[in-house]
Scaffold this active site. Structure first.
Site, PDB file in Angstrom:
ATOM      1  N   SER A   1       0.852  -1.204   0.000  1.00 10.24           N
ATOM      2  CA  SER A   1       0.000   0.000   0.000  1.00 10.24           C
ATOM      3  C   SER A   1       0.879   1.242   0.000  1.00 10.24           C
ATOM      4  O   SER A   1       1.984   1.260   0.574  1.00 10.24           O
ATOM      5  CB  SER A   1      -0.942   0.072   1.206  1.00 10.24           C
ATOM      6  OG  SER A   1      -1.544   1.360   1.304  1.00 10.24           O
TER       7      SER A   1
ATOM      8  N   TYR B   1      -3.294   1.867  10.374  1.00 10.48           N
ATOM      9  CA  TYR B   1      -3.075   1.161   9.103  1.00 10.48           C
ATOM     10  C   TYR B   1      -1.671   1.439   8.576  1.00 10.48           C
ATOM     11  O   TYR B   1      -0.958   0.518   8.154  1.00 10.48           O
ATOM     12  CB  TYR B   1      -4.132   1.636   8.109  1.00 10.48           C
ATOM     13  CG  TYR B   1      -4.067   1.004   6.737  1.00 10.48           C
ATOM     14  CD1 TYR B   1      -4.420  -0.322   6.534  1.00 10.48           C
ATOM     15  CD2 TYR B   1      -3.694   1.761   5.625  1.00 10.48           C
ATOM     16  CE1 TYR B   1      -4.385  -0.890   5.262  1.00 10.48           C
ATOM     17  CE2 TYR B   1      -3.658   1.208   4.354  1.00 10.48           C
ATOM     18  CZ  TYR B   1      -4.012  -0.116   4.181  1.00 10.48           C
ATOM     19  OH  TYR B   1      -3.982  -0.663   2.920  1.00 10.48           O
TER      20      TYR B   1
END
Length: 276
Positions: free
Chosen positions: A141, A154
């Site tokens: 990501s 996250y």
């Protein structure tokens, strides 16, 4: 690893999103597949969509070390080898750093970081022993390079997953292994990442906070406007063939990384790139 046809790939998080797109692209490339996810219905759907390919599936919680090692044992036992490992499973939890419950971190770390670590430990030693060309793709990501508001927990897990990917690549190079590594850093993609709660374990559930709701509104928009997962899968396959380590899905991230580095060297808080 330029030739994929006739080789074996493992994809976690294969029931939807980027994982499903990877599976379908690799099936089209002529690879034999072992697909894993916690959602059995989604796994079955992906298997049905991979027409003409040999596909095995196994319901697997990647945060569970024993489950991932069982996945590896079955894959090597039934398919004989693994040439491409895609540690792709991932979940999202939004909100401010100071409102995230320890159970939020436990859930995210379990899937996003330990899922990668378990995959490395279960598969890579045997991939090295094969002494053949091979590749590991970790879906990191863009949040593993740019820490953003509303996604601190996250980002913590994804920064760690990026560090694990880079260290793995360095270790493999140090010992002269034929295996290569790609850290795949997608931005906005049309996946179910904004609905991660559907697979959250009951024993790690928490009450939703206002800032979490605000973060979901933001990520809903990013997902809705996001890239087709099939495009991400094509980028990943190209990276495997070209043996590229760091791979972006959006062209602006390279410049964003340069701007971030310059700001950090000056002691400043870096600006954020566009996430889509």
């Amino acid at each position: 690893m330029r030739e994929l046809s006739g080789k074996v790939a493992v994809v976690t998080g294969a029931a939807s999103g980027i994982g499903r797109a990877l599976a379908l692209r690799l099936a089209a490339e002529g690879m034999t597949l072992m697909l894993a996810d916690v959602e059995p219905s989604g796994l079955a759907r992906t298997q049905a969509m991979a027409e003409g390919a040999k596909v095995l599936t196994q319901v697997t919680d990647v945060s569970d070390r024993a489950a991932v090692h069982h996945l590896a044992d079955r894959t090597f036992g039934e398919l004989g080898a693994v040439h491409l490992l895609c540690n792709n499973a991932g979940v999202f939890q939004g909100g401010h750093m100071w409102t995230r419950d320890p159970d939020d971190f436990a859930w995210l770390l379990g899937v996003n970081l330990w899922g990668v670590l378990h995959g490395i430990h279960a598969f890579v030693p045997r991939m090295i022993e094969q002494d053949t060309e091979g590749h590991i793709v970790n879906t990191v990501s863009i949040s593993g390079l740019f820490a953003a508001p509303y996604s601190g927990a996250y980002s913590v897990t994804k920064y760690a997953a990026f560090a694990a990917s880079q260290s793995l690549a360095q270790d493999l190079a140090m010992v002269g292994s034929k295996l290569k590594v790609t850290a795949l850093c997608p931005g906005g993609v049309q996946t179910g990442i904004n609905r991660s709660d559907r697979v959250r374990p009951a024993d790690l559930s928490t009450s939703r906070t206002q800032d979490e709701g605000d973060s979901l509104k933001i990520i809903d928009g990013i997902v809705e406007r996001g890239m087709d997962p099939a495009t991400v899968a094509a980028i990943a396959v190209e990276a495997v063939r070209e043996e590229r380590f760091l791979v972006f899905t959006h062209p602006g991230y390279g410049e964003g990384l340069r701007e971030q580095t310059e700001a950090l060297l000056e002691g400043k808080l870096p600006p954020l790139p566009l996430y889509e």
